[in-house]
Design a protein around this motif. Structure first.
Motif, short mmCIF file in Angstrom:
data_model
loop_
_atom_site.label_atom_id
_atom_site.label_comp_id
_atom_site.label_asym_id
_atom_site.label_seq_id
_atom_site.Cartn_x
_atom_site.Cartn_y
_atom_site.Cartn_z
N GLN C 119 0.85 -1.20 0.00
CA GLN C 119 0.00 0.00 0.00
C GLN C 119 0.88 1.25 0.00
O GLN C 119 0.53 2.27 0.58
CB GLN C 119 -0.92 -0.01 1.22
CG GLN C 119 -1.92 -1.17 1.20
CD GLN C 119 -2.83 -1.17 2.40
OE1 GLN C 119 -2.42 -0.90 3.53
NE2 GLN C 119 -4.10 -1.48 2.18
N ALA C 120 2.01 1.13 -0.67
CA ALA C 120 3.00 2.21 -0.60
C ALA C 120 2.74 3.31 -1.63
O ALA C 120 3.53 4.24 -1.75
CB ALA C 120 4.41 1.64 -0.75
N ASP C 121 1.63 3.21 -2.38
CA ASP C 121 1.34 4.24 -3.38
C ASP C 121 0.22 5.17 -2.91
O ASP C 121 -0.42 5.85 -3.72
CB ASP C 121 0.93 3.60 -4.71
CG ASP C 121 2.02 2.71 -5.28
OD1 ASP C 121 3.16 2.79 -4.80
OD2 ASP C 121 1.71 1.92 -6.19
N TYR C 122 -0.05 5.18 -1.61
CA TYR C 122 -1.11 6.05 -1.08
C TYR C 122 -0.82 7.51 -1.33
O TYR C 122 -1.67 8.25 -1.82
CB TYR C 122 -1.28 5.80 0.43
CG TYR C 122 -2.31 6.69 1.08
CD1 TYR C 122 -3.63 6.26 1.23
CD2 TYR C 122 -1.99 7.97 1.55
CE1 TYR C 122 -4.60 7.07 1.82
CE2 TYR C 122 -2.93 8.79 2.13
CZ TYR C 122 -4.23 8.33 2.27
OH TYR C 122 -5.17 9.15 2.84
N TRP C 123 0.41 7.91 -1.02
CA TRP C 123 0.76 9.32 -1.25
C TRP C 123 0.59 9.68 -2.72
O TRP C 123 0.05 10.72 -3.07
CB TRP C 123 2.22 9.57 -0.83
CG TRP C 123 2.43 9.80 0.63
CD1 TRP C 123 1.52 10.26 1.53
CD2 TRP C 123 3.65 9.58 1.36
NE1 TRP C 123 2.08 10.34 2.77
CE2 TRP C 123 3.39 9.94 2.70
CE3 TRP C 123 4.92 9.14 1.01
CZ2 TRP C 123 4.37 9.85 3.70
CZ3 TRP C 123 5.89 9.06 2.01
CH2 TRP C 123 5.61 9.42 3.33
N GLN C 124 1.12 8.79 -3.59
CA GLN C 124 1.03 9.06 -5.02
C GLN C 124 -0.43 9.23 -5.44
O GLN C 124 -0.78 10.18 -6.13
CB GLN C 124 1.68 7.92 -5.81
CG GLN C 124 1.69 8.14 -7.31
CD GLN C 124 2.08 6.88 -8.07
OE1 GLN C 124 1.53 5.81 -7.88
NE2 GLN C 124 3.06 7.03 -8.94
N ALA C 125 -1.27 8.28 -5.02
CA ALA C 125 -2.67 8.29 -5.48
C ALA C 125 -3.43 9.49 -4.96
O ALA C 125 -4.22 10.11 -5.67
CB ALA C 125 -3.36 7.00 -5.05
N THR C 126 -3.20 9.84 -3.69
CA THR C 126 -4.05 10.86 -3.07
C THR C 126 -3.46 12.25 -3.16
O THR C 126 -4.18 13.23 -2.97
CB THR C 126 -4.29 10.54 -1.58
OG1 THR C 126 -3.02 10.51 -0.91
CG2 THR C 126 -5.01 9.22 -1.40
N LYS C 127 -2.17 12.36 -3.41
CA LYS C 127 -1.56 13.69 -3.33
C LYS C 127 -0.77 14.10 -4.56
O LYS C 127 -0.60 15.29 -4.82
CB LYS C 127 -0.63 13.77 -2.11
CG LYS C 127 -1.33 13.33 -0.84
CD LYS C 127 -0.65 13.80 0.41
CE LYS C 127 -1.24 13.13 1.63
NZ LYS C 127 -2.66 13.44 1.84
N ALA C 128 -0.26 13.14 -5.31
CA ALA C 128 0.65 13.56 -6.40
C ALA C 128 0.57 12.59 -7.57
O ALA C 128 1.55 11.98 -7.95
CB ALA C 128 2.08 13.65 -5.88
N MET C 129 -0.61 12.50 -8.16
CA MET C 129 -0.77 11.59 -9.30
C MET C 129 -0.34 12.31 -10.58
O MET C 129 -1.03 12.30 -11.59
CB MET C 129 -2.24 11.17 -9.36
CG MET C 129 -2.49 9.88 -10.07
SD MET C 129 -1.69 8.49 -9.29
CE MET C 129 -2.66 7.18 -9.95
N GLY C 130 0.82 12.94 -10.52
CA GLY C 130 1.29 13.73 -11.65
C GLY C 130 1.58 15.14 -11.19
O GLY C 130 1.35 15.48 -10.03
N HIS C 131 2.08 15.97 -12.13
CA HIS C 131 2.45 17.34 -11.78
C HIS C 131 1.22 18.25 -11.76
O HIS C 131 0.24 17.99 -12.45
CB HIS C 131 3.47 17.88 -12.78
CG HIS C 131 2.92 17.94 -14.18
ND1 HIS C 131 2.82 16.83 -14.98
CD2 HIS C 131 2.41 18.96 -14.90
CE1 HIS C 131 2.29 17.17 -16.13
NE2 HIS C 131 2.03 18.47 -16.11
N GLY C 132 1.31 19.29 -10.97
CA GLY C 132 0.26 20.31 -10.98
C GLY C 132 -0.71 20.18 -9.82
O GLY C 132 -0.68 19.23 -9.05
#
Lengths: 177, 251, 355
Positions: C119-132
């Motif tokens: 479940q290590a992609d929580y930050w990516q999914a909820t906060k930084a799924m790309g730039h902007g």
């Protein structure tokens, strides 16, 4: 046993995952909560396969069985890998055609079954897994007879339904070993 | 009085942002004329790139998707697969098509994706101010090859039509230019064929248009056309590199 | 009730997506999500849809964008390293207000990491799924049944709010079989007057675009989008409360981990410990209301994840210092055992609450 937490392990091609699916489906037919979790990844290509199967009256927490109360071992590497994880009082079924070792533990009940040889004798090549299932069923009654039959019928692909009868026969032979 | 020259319907009546002497304007017009003549603007989806023609969505009258850099062929693939009866084209520059988007270009081509690609090759990155492109010529001076493109250091330019013509999925690969009236006429014929191929479900069609960039080449528009003629055409010969239509005729 | 059948999470999810009206799938093989692609490859061509194996994850997400921009429901699925490649396209879709569904069957990271559940992609999914500056909807199933139910919801909400939606699953949920009921219901659909499907001579041309060269124009659009996000935060939070009524300790866990936590909670209850579980079903919007409510009655929180601690940040923000928030996690593909969580509960219970 109320809850069944099983590990089924062997070579790829021995029907390890299929056996797990039959057991899970049989549990489902009994109205139980069930889960089936396979090992996956490159080691599967290398030959060893295993799956965890849970049958319970309650929703399944982790489907990964760490401390099985049933171990079905179909080759030596699998027995070596899992034998020490079996819960005290658990049941171990192993294919003695392929595993010559004896289990050193005295707190588990071990059944040495010449499943592969029996399958070949009965012209049932490839059904050593179901022969082991027969013994497992006879020893634990993890589901009703009717559900076991349904579980097999549900797990055999539609195109191969003609093999269901042979599978049921293999269960009988296994139970009688 | 009879109208002898008018703006194509598929080219909106808005001023473009292109530099004086840039040939994008001509190529836009040719694409729009073809849309008019084939009567397809109302069912066409254009896909525009990142690069000088990024704002082309404001100029074409059809529906337009603005793609991430290099991804226009992938966007077009999704659009065409979702709407197979619509006409889908991409309009891309050299950096977009054959640097950052090489994989998308080659794989759309080899799949025989039934789309049309208008590839504008001006041998330089225009929008970012004149850096080396994958199609910059040997010894060409750019902002990032200030001593001239040394092929032993920066690699060789890519001849896109020649490369793509080896792929079975390609229906048309043709290189044209727009420096003279006859060449412009030829370019229009090629562009029309590339759209007609799609309508006839013949597969992937690409028209490479050699183009000028007076601003970043540091030349006047007429000098730029001469430079194109003297330098680009010898390295990138005009012509048809693959055409399934002529192969069919030959049978 | 329809028939419950045994299905792998990945396959059940794929079938549910088809029933939700997704007929176009673009993907690239990666363990442990490959069954989604294989299932789609088998089914979609037979029902007039598209399964296309793209040349890369980057191409796949852009194919999704192309189809979705035309107003068609489309999907891609991958696992952690592949999702990183897709983030470019996801950012563009968010910037162009294009709805689509992206499945992440998470595995261990960083880098190539491993292939076991994570479940290590929580930050990516909820906060930084790309730039902007943007968010995507994030749904976290914990059972195979929920894989099915949330896929349908994800398509619906993505269309409703015109934004990408992510199903944050993991290798365990994707690979396991469980009884599942898949109901064929008419999917809820939305008009898409913005779609680039050919103007038909009936309207001005549509442009699907994320480029705005005027800073004030871009700011205005981003702010508008964030107003939409506020509405989503107010109406779309979802969480399950398990044995929380009289709980002194609240464990927050989602997805596969919540299954293990619930098993531990049950055992702790049998020992007389008043503990419950809050299971976020939406990770974005994060169910802050459920956490805030619990923060008024429990003495302490424990957050359990298959990571080094990512969601714990959001729990702490919601608890806002009212009571202590502890963390317990396993990472790299290790699935915690109920006994480990139980040990944590027993320890917390000994410490007691500060209240």
């Amino acid at each position: 046993m109320k809850d069944f937490n099983m590990v089924i392990a062997g070579f790829g091609g021995q029907g390890v995952l299929f056996l797990g699916k039959v057991i899970a489906y049989a549990g489902l037919m009994d109205g139980k909560e069930v889960s089936w979790l396979p090992s996956y990844g490159p080691e599967m290509r290398g030959g060893t396969a295993n799956c965890s199967v849970c049958i319970s009256d309650e929703p399944i927490g982790s489907p990964l069985v760490v401390t099985p109360n049933v171990l079905v071992a179909m080759n030596k590497p699998s027995l070596d890998k899992f034998i020490n994880s079996v819960a005290p009082g658990g049941i171990v079924l192993l294919d003695s055609t392929l595993i010559n070792d004896k289990v050193c533990r005295d707190d588990v009940k071990v059944f040495y079954l010449p499943a592969t040889a029996t399958a070949e004798e009965n012209n049932m090549k490839g059904l050593s897994n179901i022969i082991l299932l027969g013994k497992l069923f006879e020893q634990t009654n993890f589901c009703s007879k009717e559900s076991l039959e349904k579980g097999i019928a549900k797990s055999v692909p539609a195109k191969k339904q003609h093999l269901v009868a042979t599978n049921l026969k293999a269960v009988e032979i296994g139970a009688s070993l | 009085m009879a109208v002898v020259f008018d703006r194509p319907k598929a080219l909106l009546d808005v001023p473009t942002h292109y530099c004086p002497g840039c040939t994008h304007g001509i190529i836009h017009r040719l694409v729009a004329e073809v849309m008019d003549e084939l009567g397809i603007e109302d069912r066409t989806v254009g896909v525009v790139p990142v690069g000088c023609s990024v704002l082309a969505y404001n100029y074409f009258g059809c529906d337009v998707i603005e793609a991430p850099h290099g991804r226009a062929p992938a966007i077009a693939t999704g659009a065409k697969r979702a709407l197979p009866d619509n006409v889908v084209f991409t309009y891309q520059g050299d950096g977009d098509l054959i640097a950052i988007g090489t994989a998308e270009t080659v794989h759309a081509a080899t799949r025989g994706e039934n789309i049309t690609i208008i590839f504008v090759n001006n041998a330089i990155y225009g929008m970012t101010g004149g850096q080396m492109a994958p199609t910059s010529l040997p010894n060409q001076v750019t902002q990032t090859t200030p001593y001239g493109r040394d092929v032993n250091y920066s690699g060789h330019p890519i001849r896109v039509c020649e490369m793509l013509s080896t792929l079975d999925g390609v229906a048309l690969a043709q290189r044209v230019t727009v420096d003279t009236i006859p060449h412009i006429r030829e370019a229009k014929k090629a562009i029309k064929k590339a759209f007609q191929n799609q309508i006839d479900k013949k597969g992937f069609s690409i028209v490479e248009v050699l183009s000028t960039c007076p601003t970043n080449w540091g030349l006047t528009p007429t000098e730029a056309l001469k430079w194109l003629n003297d330098n680009m055409i010898p390295h990138y010969p005009l012509g048809v590199y693959k055409d399934v239509n002529t192969r069919e005729e030959a049978k | 009730m329809g028939e419950r059948v045994l299905m792998k999470g990945n396959e059940a999810l794929a079938e549910a997506a088809i029933l939700a009206g997704c007929k176009h799938f673009f993907g690239y093989p990666i363990t442990p999500q490959t069954e989604v692609a294989a299932y789609m490859a088998k089914r979609l061509p037979k029902i007039g849809g598209t399964y296309l194996q793209a040349e890369s994850e980057v191409a796949a997400i852009n194919m999704v964008q192309g189809a979705a921009a035309c107003g068609i429901r489309a999907m891609t699925s991958s696992s952690s390293p592949g999702i990183s490649l897709k983030t470019e396209g996801i950012s563009y879709m968010a910037g162009a207000d294009v709805p689509a569904v992206i499945i992440n069957v998470q595995r261990g990271g960083p880098g190539l990491g491993g292939i076991q559940p994570s479940q290590a992609d929580y930050w990516q999914a909820t906060k930084a799924m790309g730039h902007g500056d943007f968010h995507v909807l994030v749904f976290a199933p914990s059972t195979v049944q929920e894989m099915v139910d949330l896929v349908n919801l994800a398509f619906e909400k993505a269309d409703e709010y015109r934004m990408p939606a992510v199903i944050l699953s993991d290798g365990m949920l994707g690979q396991m079989m469980e009884p599942v009921e898949i109901k064929a219901a008419e999917p809820k659909t939305f008009d898409k007057p913005w779609a680039t499907c050919g103007h038909g001579g009936k309207r001005a041309h549509n442009i699907v675009n994320s480029l705005y060269l005027q800073a004030n124009e871009l700011e205005r659009l981003v702010k508008e989008r964030f107003e939409r996000y506020e509405k989503i935060k107010a109406t779309e939070q979802r969480a399950e409360e398990y044995m929380m009524d009289d709980a002194d300790i609240a464990i927050v866990a989602y997805g596969a981990t919540s299954r293990v936590v619930k098993a531990a909670v049950k055992e702790a209850r049998a020992m007389g410990i008043k503990v419950g579980c809050i299971r976020p079903i939406t990770l974005w919007p994060f169910p802050t209301e459920a956490i805030e409510k619990a923060a008024k009655s429990v003495n302490q929180f424990l957050v359990c994840e298959m990571s080094m601690g990512q969601m714990v940040d959001d729990v702490k923000l919601a608890v806002n210092g009212a009571v202590p928030v502890e963390f317990y996690g396993r990472t790299g593909g290790m699935i915690p055992e109920p006994a480990e969580i139980l040990a944590q509960i027993v320890e917390l219970n000994k410490k007691g609450g500060a209240k």
